[in-house]
Design a protein around this motif. Structure first.
Motif, mmCIF file in Angstrom:
data_model
loop_
_atom_site.group_PDB
_atom_site.id
_atom_site.type_symbol
_atom_site.label_atom_id
_atom_site.label_comp_id
_atom_site.label_asym_id
_atom_site.label_seq_id
_atom_site.Cartn_x
_atom_site.Cartn_y
_atom_site.Cartn_z
ATOM 1 N N PRO A 156 21.833 12.227 6.234
ATOM 2 C CA PRO A 156 22.921 12.727 5.389
ATOM 3 C C PRO A 156 23.846 13.687 6.122
ATOM 4 O O PRO A 156 24.991 13.878 5.710
ATOM 5 C CB PRO A 156 22.180 13.439 4.244
ATOM 6 N N ALA A 157 23.357 14.281 7.212
ATOM 7 C CA ALA A 157 24.187 15.201 7.990
ATOM 8 C C ALA A 157 25.072 14.471 8.995
ATOM 9 O O ALA A 157 25.841 15.107 9.715
ATOM 10 C CB ALA A 157 23.299 16.219 8.710
ATOM 11 N N CYS A 158 24.939 13.139 9.050
ATOM 12 C CA CYS A 158 25.725 12.353 10.007
ATOM 13 C C CYS A 158 26.288 11.107 9.337
ATOM 14 O O CYS A 158 26.166 9.991 9.854
ATOM 15 C CB CYS A 158 24.866 11.999 11.222
ATOM 16 N N GLY A 159 26.848 11.304 8.173
ATOM 17 C CA GLY A 159 27.522 10.206 7.493
ATOM 18 C C GLY A 159 26.631 9.055 7.089
ATOM 19 O O GLY A 159 27.104 7.925 6.929
ATOM 20 N N GLY A 160 25.328 9.303 6.944
ATOM 21 C CA GLY A 160 24.403 8.254 6.540
ATOM 22 C C GLY A 160 23.995 7.313 7.660
ATOM 23 O O GLY A 160 23.391 6.268 7.402
ATOM 24 N N HIS A 161 24.277 7.678 8.903
ATOM 25 C CA HIS A 161 23.886 6.830 10.028
ATOM 26 C C HIS A 161 22.363 6.790 10.186
ATOM 27 O O HIS A 161 21.672 7.788 9.947
ATOM 28 C CB HIS A 161 24.479 7.359 11.332
ATOM 29 N N THR A 162 21.876 5.645 10.629
ATOM 30 C CA THR A 162 20.482 5.516 11.051
ATOM 31 C C THR A 162 20.474 5.525 12.574
ATOM 32 O O THR A 162 21.131 4.698 13.211
ATOM 33 C CB THR A 162 19.855 4.226 10.510
ATOM 34 N N ILE A 163 19.752 6.473 13.152
ATOM 35 C CA ILE A 163 19.891 6.778 14.575
ATOM 36 C C ILE A 163 18.537 6.722 15.267
ATOM 37 O O ILE A 163 17.515 7.179 14.731
ATOM 38 C CB ILE A 163 20.513 8.176 14.763
ATOM 39 N N TRP A 164 18.571 6.162 16.474
ATOM 40 C CA TRP A 164 17.402 6.103 17.344
ATOM 41 C C TRP A 164 17.722 6.832 18.646
ATOM 42 O O TRP A 164 18.751 6.572 19.267
ATOM 43 C CB TRP A 164 17.044 4.657 17.680
ATOM 44 N N LEU A 165 16.831 7.728 19.052
ATOM 45 C CA LEU A 165 16.936 8.390 20.351
ATOM 46 C C LEU A 165 15.625 8.158 21.088
ATOM 47 O O LEU A 165 14.554 8.429 20.545
ATOM 48 C CB LEU A 165 17.193 9.892 20.168
#
Length: 204
Positions: A188-197
């Motif tokens: 929610p803090a990044c526009g709803g992106h799903t992120i992998w690092l």
């Protein structure tokens, strides 16, 4: 709309897309996190930006943080915008699928680009990631949160998206020498992106 339409679509809408692109840098926290895990194998951290678009705001921010950025985009107008916006960066007109630059990078980024590929092409990309990864390189990409295909929209243009299941991404990463550092679905803090690092543990 299929994955094969994506390049032509972005070539057609490049100036409009660049005007619409959110430049508030909501991605900053994740970009900083990636940089924290990016090793230094020389004077500057070398970052490969796959699907780089116009270079703003992401590549420009990474350069402000002292990184040497190499952009790759398959749409010629996007490459032209990137070159105009970031004359001190390197940019290649190329398709990320089957990319073979022959040099390693300290971080590889595919933000809002990798997920335009078909599921099979996404699976194949992990070998490409590994082929361009320096020792302990960081890898960060965005995906969907569940397996499937969705037709989204950029401006008035339909655009294809696909995603693997989270377990499939984990398996692809592990098989190609990457350890997951952090994965957040629908941040929610990044526009709803799903992120992998992830971090590369294999050898390039």
């Amino acid at each position: 709309m299929t994955p094969d339409d994506i390049i032509a679509t972005y070539a057609r809408i490049a100036p409009h897309w660049a005007r619409l692109r959110n430049r508030t840098l909501m991605e900053k926290r994740w970009l900083d996190r990636m940089l924290d895990f990016t090793p230094l194998h020389g004077k500057q951290r070398r970052i490969l930006d796959l699907g780089c678009g116009s270079g703003q705001p992401i590549a420009s921010y990474l350069m402000e943080r002292g990184a040497a950025v190499t952009g790759v985009d398959a749409a010629v107008p996007m490459v032209d915008l990137f070159a105009a916006n970031l004359p001190d960066a390197t940019v290649h007109h190329d398709d990320m699928r089957g990319l073979a630059l022959g040099v390693p990078f300290d971080a590889i980024l595919a933000w809002d680009s990798f997920f335009h590929l078909s599921a099979d092409d996404q699976r194949a990309m992990f070998a490409t990631f590994a082929a361009h990864a320096a020792p302990r390189a960081a890898l960060m990409f965005t995906s969907g949160d569940t397996a499937g295909e969705v037709i989204g929209q950029v401006g008035e243009e339909p655009v294809y998206h696909a995603s693997l299941a989270p377990d499939d991404y984990e398996e692809c990463l592990a098989r190609h020498g990457f350890d997951v550092i952090k994965h957040v679905a629908n941040d929610p803090a990044c526009g709803g992106h799903t992120i992998w690092l992830a971090r590369f543990t294999g050898r390039y």
